[in-house]
Enzyme design. Sequence first.
Site, PDB file in Angstrom:
ATOM      1  N   HIS A   1       0.828  -1.225   0.000  1.00 22.18           N
ATOM      2  CA  HIS A   1       0.000   0.000   0.000  1.00 22.18           C
ATOM      3  C   HIS A   1       0.857   1.268   0.000  1.00 22.18           C
ATOM      4  O   HIS A   1       0.341   2.355  -0.223  1.00 22.18           O
ATOM      5  CB  HIS A   1      -0.969   0.007   1.180  1.00 22.18           C
ATOM      6  CG  HIS A   1      -0.321   0.208   2.524  1.00 22.18           C
ATOM      7  ND1 HIS A   1       0.015  -0.834   3.347  1.00 22.18           N
ATOM      8  CD2 HIS A   1       0.043   1.337   3.190  1.00 22.18           C
ATOM      9  CE1 HIS A   1       0.551  -0.379   4.465  1.00 22.18           C
ATOM     10  NE2 HIS A   1       0.577   0.960   4.391  1.00 22.18           N
TER      11      HIS A   1
ATOM     12  N   ASP B   1       0.323  -7.820   1.276  1.00 21.98           N
ATOM     13  CA  ASP B   1       0.628  -6.396   1.472  1.00 21.98           C
ATOM     14  C   ASP B   1       2.144  -6.178   1.519  1.00 21.98           C
ATOM     15  O   ASP B   1       2.669  -5.479   2.392  1.00 21.98           O
ATOM     16  CB  ASP B   1      -0.041  -5.870   2.743  1.00 21.98           C
ATOM     17  CG  ASP B   1       0.008  -4.337   2.822  1.00 21.98           C
ATOM     18  OD1 ASP B   1       0.189  -3.678   1.760  1.00 21.98           O
ATOM     19  OD2 ASP B   1      -0.091  -3.784   3.938  1.00 21.98           O
TER      20      ASP B   1
ATOM     21  N   SER C   1       4.827   2.559   7.782  1.00 28.93           N
ATOM     22  CA  SER C   1       4.513   1.356   6.999  1.00 28.93           C
ATOM     23  C   SER C   1       5.704   0.937   6.153  1.00 28.93           C
ATOM     24  O   SER C   1       6.317   1.752   5.451  1.00 28.93           O
ATOM     25  CB  SER C   1       3.311   1.623   6.088  1.00 28.93           C
ATOM     26  OG  SER C   1       2.154   1.832   6.863  1.00 28.93           O
TER      27      SER C   1
END
Length: 546
Positions: A274, A307, A390
């Site tokens: 993402h 992910d 992230s």
Amino acid sequence: MDDGKPTEPRAKWWSRPTAGPATTDEAPEPAPAQSAGSADAPVSAEAPTVSVPPATPGAPEAHDAPEAPAVLDAPHDAPGEAPAPQPLHEPDPYGTPPYGGPGPWAPAPPVQRPTPAHGTPVPPPYAGTNGAGISVAPPPAPQDPHPPAPQWQSYDPWGAPRQPLVTQPGPPLPDGRRKNRRGAMLVGALILALVAGGIGGGIGAYIERNGGLTSVELPQDERDGGGRAPDSVAGIAASALPSVVTLHVTGATESGTGTGFVLDDRGHILTNNHVVAPAGSSGEITVTFSGGETATAEVVGKDSGYDLAVVKVSGVSGLKPLPLGNSDNVQVGDPVVAIGAPFDLSNTVTSGIISAKDRPITAGGEKGDGSDVSYVNALQTDAPINPGNSGGPLVDTDAHVIGINSAIRAADSGSAGEGGQAGSIGLGFAIPINQGKLVAEQLINTGKATHPVIGVTLDMKYTGDGAKVGGSTRGSSPVTAGGPADKAGIEADDVITEVDGKRVHSGEELIVKIRSHRPGDDLELTVTRGGKDLSITLTLGSATGT
């Protein structure tokens, strides 16, 4: 009023009145006449004797008769005159009249005059009469050793107003001298003001530049800080930071910031899917290293189910790969350190512990078709993780990667995803590095990742305990024909309650547990069918991810 200028003796109002004409049968004895020369004789200082006839009963009051002038005795030492007759009785010391006349008034107090200034001539005192009507000469004036100036000789404070006294000023100064003196004073004042202003400005500038007239030195520990223990947070950060990078992603419609870390010296960097997703197929990814160097990166491969994504930088030397640990050896309570760029604050280091293991979470799902949903059997940590962290590493005390920071639990919306830009509340989740290693190797080698599967369609709306296989419909079956589940004997409407002896409570949890294995692994499943529990062994198949 003729104060101070008497012309003849006059009796004051408090003087004893003289007797009027006699009212008795006998005539009063006439007083002897004074000689002509007695009028010019000096007045005796002693009080004169006044003859007063005795009062006659029935006689009118003395104040009704006209006053007669008092007869003054001539001085005894006047030559050629007979001695004056003496009264038959002693004179009344109080001068009391016989019939209701004025009482024994005391002499008036002396007049109090204001004291003039030094050197001012004082007018002579009042030369009037005493209480008996006798004229009294004023006492001689004292001699002033310092005579007043001539302009004060004619000054009389008690006299009539006169023209003001005019003092004689000194000779005026020439106009030239006055102007010269005034000009010199102005020039001197200006010079003094300029000198004072210059000195004050110089002192002020010095104080502003140097912080005061004196320098202040505060005490400080002069000991060498020395190194830090390798297993301390500072030691871990010093070892791991050179391998951590910040990614800035720009796409056609959106952009974002995230973190990654170096996998090898060829320039491969592991991060979250993402993070790079906004770039699309034509976007730009810029990598910034901990030292500030930047480089452009391209996507090698990505997988939304896990992910995870791998990007590569070119033309960069001196890369330091970050060692990978073993997430299966992690225990709850182990200390960990998270490194990343929360809110684009690069090289941020936070620390915490492992709060839990095998925490099933799902993230993503923004597309709505489930294609972007990731299922992670995550490590839970209380190390602060925020948007921008992230893709960053979660390292142990050996500075080895044990997880990839991917999601947080937000207090505002309850979402496990990080896209909501919520802050950390101490619930962070990381993909175990063992799973990340497998996916990274597949993405580097083939550009795609394979997912382990069992070959069934799950009823995700089931609210009971366990994962329920979907029901059969005409023309379709929830169990893939010839797939791993079909081969193991799983049927429609079966409920899978355990995987390898661990309880399963939902369909998402079953997917997470399956994704934590590799294709070809054997699983021991517990299935409930018709109220009975069955044990089934299943070999995982594979599917290509997106």
